[in-house]
Motif scaffolding. Structure first.
Motif, PDB file in Angstrom:
ATOM      1  N   TRP A 194      -5.063  -4.139  -2.907  1.00  0.00           N
ATOM      2  CA  TRP A 194      -5.285  -4.846  -3.856  1.00  0.00           C
ATOM      3  C   TRP A 194      -5.946  -4.207  -5.062  1.00  0.00           C
ATOM      4  CZ3 TRP A 194      -6.118  -5.029   1.351  1.00  0.00           C
ATOM      5  CH2 TRP A 194      -5.564  -6.406   2.076  1.00  0.00           C
ATOM      6  N   THR A 198      -7.051 -10.479   2.437  1.00  0.00           N
ATOM      7  CA  THR A 198      -7.633 -10.665   0.975  1.00  0.00           C
ATOM      8  C   THR A 198      -9.080 -10.774   0.923  1.00  0.00           C
ATOM      9  OG1 THR A 198      -5.462 -11.321   0.248  1.00  0.00           O
ATOM     10  CG2 THR A 198      -6.992 -11.745  -1.257  1.00  0.00           C
ATOM     11  N   GLY A 207     -12.665  -4.525   3.282  1.00  0.00           N
ATOM     12  CA  GLY A 207     -11.349  -3.677   3.370  1.00  0.00           C
ATOM     13  C   GLY A 207     -11.618  -2.141   3.319  1.00  0.00           C
ATOM     14  N   GLU A 208     -10.583  -1.462   3.444  1.00  0.00           N
ATOM     15  CA  GLU A 208     -10.647  -0.084   3.454  1.00  0.00           C
ATOM     16  C   GLU A 208     -10.636   0.471   2.121  1.00  0.00           C
ATOM     17  OE1 GLU A 208      -7.164   2.150   5.224  1.00  0.00           O
ATOM     18  OE2 GLU A 208      -7.572   3.827   4.405  1.00  0.00           O
ATOM     19  N   SER A 209     -11.622   0.931   1.712  1.00  0.00           N
ATOM     20  CA  SER A 209     -11.781   1.399   0.239  1.00  0.00           C
ATOM     21  C   SER A 209     -10.949   2.337  -0.299  1.00  0.00           C
ATOM     22  CB  SER A 209     -13.470   1.475  -0.138  1.00  0.00           C
ATOM     23  OG  SER A 209     -14.129   0.439   0.074  1.00  0.00           O
ATOM     24  N   ASN A 262       0.719  -1.226   0.159  1.00  0.00           N
ATOM     25  CA  ASN A 262      -0.093   0.200  -0.057  1.00  0.00           C
ATOM     26  C   ASN A 262       0.897   1.259   0.176  1.00  0.00           C
ATOM     27  OD1 ASN A 262      -2.626   1.645   0.435  1.00  0.00           O
ATOM     28  ND2 ASN A 262      -1.506   2.073   2.463  1.00  0.00           N
ATOM     29  N   ALA A 287      -9.108  -2.485  -2.672  1.00  0.00           N
ATOM     30  CA  ALA A 287      -9.136  -1.876  -1.337  1.00  0.00           C
ATOM     31  C   ALA A 287      -7.580  -1.831  -1.047  1.00  0.00           C
ATOM     32  CB  ALA A 287      -9.666  -3.183  -0.502  1.00  0.00           C
ATOM     33  N   ARG A 288      -7.607  -1.197   0.426  1.00  0.00           N
ATOM     34  CA  ARG A 288      -6.240  -0.849   0.958  1.00  0.00           C
ATOM     35  C   ARG A 288      -6.131  -1.267   2.562  1.00  0.00           C
ATOM     36  NH1 ARG A 288      -4.487   4.784  -1.403  1.00  0.00           N
ATOM     37  NH2 ARG A 288      -6.492   5.216  -0.353  1.00  0.00           N
ATOM     38  N   ASP A 289      -5.246  -1.729   2.988  1.00  0.00           N
ATOM     39  CA  ASP A 289      -5.193  -1.929   4.292  1.00  0.00           C
ATOM     40  C   ASP A 289      -3.759  -1.108   4.919  1.00  0.00           C
ATOM     41  OD1 ASP A 289      -4.741  -2.935   7.174  1.00  0.00           O
ATOM     42  OD2 ASP A 289      -6.017  -4.627   6.783  1.00  0.00           O
ATOM     43  N   ARG A 335     -11.399 -10.311   2.976  1.00  0.00           N
ATOM     44  CA  ARG A 335     -12.117  -8.954   3.626  1.00  0.00           C
ATOM     45  C   ARG A 335     -11.934  -8.028   2.544  1.00  0.00           C
ATOM     46  NH1 ARG A 335      -8.764  -9.484   8.302  1.00  0.00           N
ATOM     47  NH2 ARG A 335      -7.843  -7.688   7.718  1.00  0.00           N
ATOM     48  N   ALA A 336     -10.936  -7.986   1.665  1.00  0.00           N
ATOM     49  CA  ALA A 336     -11.157  -7.151   0.509  1.00  0.00           C
ATOM     50  C   ALA A 336     -11.963  -7.424  -0.563  1.00  0.00           C
ATOM     51  CB  ALA A 336      -9.611  -6.833   0.260  1.00  0.00           C
ATOM     52  N   GLN A 337     -12.222  -8.918  -0.786  1.00  0.00           N
ATOM     53  CA  GLN A 337     -12.902  -9.387  -1.809  1.00  0.00           C
ATOM     54  C   GLN A 337     -14.221  -9.137  -1.338  1.00  0.00           C
ATOM     55  OE1 GLN A 337     -10.718 -12.998  -2.153  1.00  0.00           O
ATOM     56  NE2 GLN A 337     -10.418 -12.311  -4.341  1.00  0.00           N
TER      57      GLN A 337
END
Length: 293
Positions: A144, A273, A281-283, A88, A135-137, A275-277
């Motif tokens: 991602w 991953t 996740g943090e959009s 990120n 998404a980003r964490d 969570r992002a899908q």
């Protein structure tokens, strides 16, 4: 004075032993070379390049300064449908790191950045595939990126085919060199020398893994061990109170270790991953503010 039989015998035995050790090491070296080549051949097609354009604004009271930054970021394909994982911090640009470390400790200064374009480049090809940030964490230093309208199935790293690494275990990473070198894939070796529990579970490599940040590392049988990430302290973690310079100095040691690459275990990468899908996740945000006035 001529050497006695006993001395000559000892010398002869020593020479024979040295030759035997040398010959015994030859197959091992050949095995290592074959093993590394096998990993390189198996994993390199999943290692991609992200070409990004970041619009960055640095300003305070009065006029600000805007500039467009183009860069290339390493990433790995993790699904046949075109999902790419990367760092990120590298994707978002320097504003992400500044915001995390300084928070609101820079009165009068505003730094923001927008990722305005992301394209995925496969291997050495110049073909660029349009993509978007899914998404980003920031805490895990993962992002991602999804290829838009994929027209084929991609070679991908299987996040579920993973293993835990032991202390002293040798790991192998695969990265691509720059465009000047035709983005040739090469291997990098790392040895696990420690395990961290804070700020989260992380593996500590003996080597500096900066070139592998955002990329996977594997054990010798090709199972995923984790992703190399950065770990930066947050503003509240630093000593020095409201004084930004004192806070920066207190962060220096942590930054040095965190920026050279630590390994986030595969189990955490898989959960993040998923969570992002799922949209948890943090959009991607329109603007990432580093420090507000």
């Amino acid at each position: 004075m001529p050497l006695g039989r006993t001395v000559r015998g000892r010398i002869f035995a020593s020479v024979c032993l040295a030759v035997a050790i040398s010959l015994a090491g030859a197959p091992a070296a050949a095995d290592d070379a074959a093993e590394l080549k096998g990993l390189l051949d198996a994993k390199s097609s999943s290692i991609v390049t992200l070409k990004t354009v970041v619009q960055m604004r640095i300003g305070g009271r009065g006029a600000g300064n805007e500039q467009e930054i183009e860069s290339e970021v390493a990433g790995a394909m993790i699904s046949p449908e075109g999902l790419v994982i990367c760092s990120n911090m590298q994707l978002s640009g320097p504003a992400s790191a500044v915001r995390r470390m300084l928070g609101g400790n820079m009165p009068g200064l505003n730094i923001s950045s927008d990722v305005t374009s992301v394209k995925v480049v496969l291997g050495p090809d110049d073909e660029e595939l349009d993509a978007k940030i899914l998404a980003r964490d920031e805490d895990l230093d993962l992002a991602w990126v999804q290829v838009e309208k994929p027209e084929k199935s991609f070679d991908a790293i299987d996040l579920k085919k993973s293993a835990e690494a032991e202390l002293g275990e040798r790991l192998v990473g695969v990265r691509r060199m720059g465009k000047m070198f035709d983005r040739t894939p090469v291997v990098a070796l790392a040895t696990v020398v420690g395990h961290l529990d804070r700020p989260r579970t992380l593996l500590v490599p003996q080597e500096e893994l900066t070139p592998l940040i955002g990329l996977p590392v594997f054990n010798r049988t090709g199972d995923l061990v984790g992703i190399v990430v950065t770990q930066l302290p947050e503003a509240g973690d630093a000593a020095g109170g409201a004084n930004p310079m004192t806070a920066l100095l207190s962060m220096a040691s942590s930054m040095q270790e965190g920026l050279t690459g630590l390994i986030l275990p595969a189990a955490q990468v898989l959960r993040a991953t998923e969570r992002a899908q799922a949209g948890d996740g943090e959009s991607e945000k329109p603007s990432e503010e580093a420090a507000a006035q």
